[in-house]
Design a protein around this motif. Sequence first.
Motif, PDB file in Angstrom:
ATOM      1  N   ASP A 180      42.283  57.610  -8.394  1.00 46.27           N
ATOM      2  CA  ASP A 180      43.609  57.795  -7.792  1.00 46.27           C
ATOM      3  C   ASP A 180      43.620  59.005  -6.873  1.00 46.27           C
ATOM      4  O   ASP A 180      44.212  58.974  -5.781  1.00 46.27           O
ATOM      5  N   PHE A 181      42.973  60.071  -7.284  1.00 43.97           N
ATOM      6  CA  PHE A 181      42.859  61.275  -6.455  1.00 43.97           C
ATOM      7  C   PHE A 181      42.191  60.931  -5.123  1.00 43.97           C
ATOM      8  O   PHE A 181      42.673  61.329  -4.049  1.00 43.97           O
ATOM      9  N   LEU A 182      41.116  60.159  -5.171  1.00 42.01           N
ATOM     10  CA  LEU A 182      40.387  59.828  -3.952  1.00 42.01           C
ATOM     11  C   LEU A 182      41.197  58.901  -3.050  1.00 42.01           C
ATOM     12  O   LEU A 182      41.154  59.028  -1.821  1.00 42.01           O
ATOM     13  N   ARG A 183      41.929  57.994  -3.648  1.00 43.06           N
ATOM     14  CA  ARG A 183      42.771  57.117  -2.819  1.00 43.06           C
ATOM     15  C   ARG A 183      43.835  57.927  -2.094  1.00 43.06           C
ATOM     16  O   ARG A 183      44.171  57.642  -0.937  1.00 43.06           O
ATOM     17  N   ARG A 184      44.361  58.940  -2.757  1.00 38.06           N
ATOM     18  CA  ARG A 184      45.351  59.789  -2.099  1.00 38.06           C
ATOM     19  C   ARG A 184      44.746  60.557  -0.928  1.00 38.06           C
ATOM     20  O   ARG A 184      45.434  60.886   0.039  1.00 38.06           O
ATOM     21  N   LEU A 185      43.451  60.840  -1.007  1.00 38.88           N
ATOM     22  CA  LEU A 185      42.774  61.525   0.089  1.00 38.88           C
ATOM     23  C   LEU A 185      42.436  60.575   1.230  1.00 38.88           C
ATOM     24  O   LEU A 185      42.077  61.039   2.322  1.00 38.88           O
ATOM     25  N   GLY A 186      42.507  59.271   0.969  1.00 38.08           N
ATOM     26  CA  GLY A 186      42.252  58.306   2.025  1.00 38.08           C
ATOM     27  C   GLY A 186      41.012  57.456   1.863  1.00 38.08           C
ATOM     28  O   GLY A 186      40.675  56.682   2.767  1.00 38.08           O
ATOM     29  N   VAL A 187      40.291  57.573   0.734  1.00 35.60           N
ATOM     30  CA  VAL A 187      39.106  56.737   0.533  1.00 35.60           C
ATOM     31  C   VAL A 187      39.519  55.269   0.576  1.00 35.60           C
ATOM     32  O   VAL A 187      40.464  54.848  -0.093  1.00 35.60           O
ATOM     33  N   ASP A 188      38.807  54.492   1.366  1.00 35.14           N
ATOM     34  CA  ASP A 188      39.147  53.069   1.523  1.00 35.14           C
ATOM     35  C   ASP A 188      38.647  52.229   0.362  1.00 35.14           C
ATOM     36  O   ASP A 188      39.343  51.317  -0.088  1.00 35.14           O
ATOM     37  N   GLU A 189      37.459  52.524  -0.132  1.00 39.09           N
ATOM     38  CA  GLU A 189      36.911  51.788  -1.274  1.00 39.09           C
ATOM     39  C   GLU A 189      36.252  52.784  -2.220  1.00 39.09           C
ATOM     40  O   GLU A 189      35.309  53.486  -1.828  1.00 39.09           O
ATOM     41  N   VAL A 190      36.774  52.834  -3.453  1.00 42.56           N
ATOM     42  CA  VAL A 190      36.251  53.746  -4.462  1.00 42.56           C
ATOM     43  C   VAL A 190      35.322  52.980  -5.394  1.00 42.56           C
ATOM     44  O   VAL A 190      35.649  51.878  -5.841  1.00 42.56           O
ATOM     45  N   ILE A 191      34.172  53.569  -5.690  1.00 42.94           N
ATOM     46  CA  ILE A 191      33.151  52.919  -6.514  1.00 42.94           C
ATOM     47  C   ILE A 191      32.939  53.734  -7.779  1.00 42.94           C
ATOM     48  O   ILE A 191      32.621  54.931  -7.707  1.00 42.94           O
ATOM     49  N   ASP A 192      33.116  53.100  -8.924  1.00 40.79           N
ATOM     50  CA  ASP A 192      32.863  53.746 -10.210  1.00 40.79           C
ATOM     51  C   ASP A 192      31.361  53.698 -10.469  1.00 40.79           C
ATOM     52  O   ASP A 192      30.823  52.647 -10.803  1.00 40.79           O
ATOM     53  N   TYR A 193      30.697  54.826 -10.306  1.00 45.26           N
ATOM     54  CA  TYR A 193      29.243  54.844 -10.436  1.00 45.26           C
ATOM     55  C   TYR A 193      28.768  54.520 -11.842  1.00 45.26           C
ATOM     56  O   TYR A 193      27.598  54.160 -12.048  1.00 45.26           O
ATOM     57  N   ARG A 194      29.677  54.621 -12.827  1.00 51.06           N
ATOM     58  CA  ARG A 194      29.277  54.334 -14.205  1.00 51.06           C
ATOM     59  C   ARG A 194      29.234  52.846 -14.496  1.00 51.06           C
ATOM     60  O   ARG A 194      28.537  52.416 -15.425  1.00 51.06           O
TER      61      ARG A 194
END
Length: 311
Positions: A180-194
């Motif tokens: 959620d933090f990254l989406r607020r910064l503008g990341v278009d696609e977030v990947i859960d590395y785990r």
Amino acid sequence: MKAISQDTLGGPDVLHAIDLPKPAPGPTEVLVRVHAAGLNPTDWKHRSTGYLIGEPPFVLGWDVSGVVEAVGRGVAIHKPGDEVFGMLRYPVGHGAFAEYVAAPARTFAPKPAVFDHIQAAAVPLAGLTAWQALVDVAKVREGGEVLVHAAAGGVGHLAVQIAKARGAYVYGTASAGKHDFLRRLGVDEVIDYRSTDFTAACDGLDAVIDTIGGDYGPRSLKVLRPGGVLVSLVSSMEVADLPEQAENRGVRVESMICEPDLSALKSLAALIEAGRLRVAVAAVFPLDELGKAMELGESGRTTGKIVLTVP
């Protein structure tokens, strides 16, 4: 002046307060009264290994925000009373964990008026690293596609915003709790590395910013388009044949160390003033609690930057 030093390599317990002579600015230098100093992962690496700077005693720290107290002969861009921020020359210019620093005048730029000293001290090393990686090395432009590893970290969360300001489509790796933090910064696609292999989640990218190292370097080559670039900021280059692997794939790999850069500092300040770059401050400690600050940083549980205030 008061400073935090160490006489041996080791854990946070080797840090202790000392008194040092207040420095005097030489020709083309300024004396800055430090109000806040940023903490970076490289600080605890140097504390424990002496990496690139040798054996102690030494005072660590590279990120500074403060007020110019005096200027040396020939300085024309700053005057006493100016609020400034900047990064001391890495690695040999360390010394930010102190009440005063003397450094070349062009190490520092005017502090963004919309930031206090704590916020400003969190920017220079991480921000310049991100800027130089994306702009100077990868040459990211409008419409480019970029992957930032550890996108919620000190360098990562600033790299995301710089890439977006350049008009790029941004992928970012992080644990699920930071999405959620990254989406607020503008990341278009977030990947859960785990839970997700990033090599299956993106492809044909112009650039990858690697802040992790190890096998992330070779794996990142797989997601680049022909002619794309992997910018290694850490230990990826320890993979002996990484350049050869890159060449075989028709891509390139570049390893870089951040440098003081007045023009880039001013560009970062302009983004900050325009509201297009903000910094996440995870925690603030007084200077004499540097050991506690490092313990928190080394835990890997923070998002953004840790900052020290200098009374």
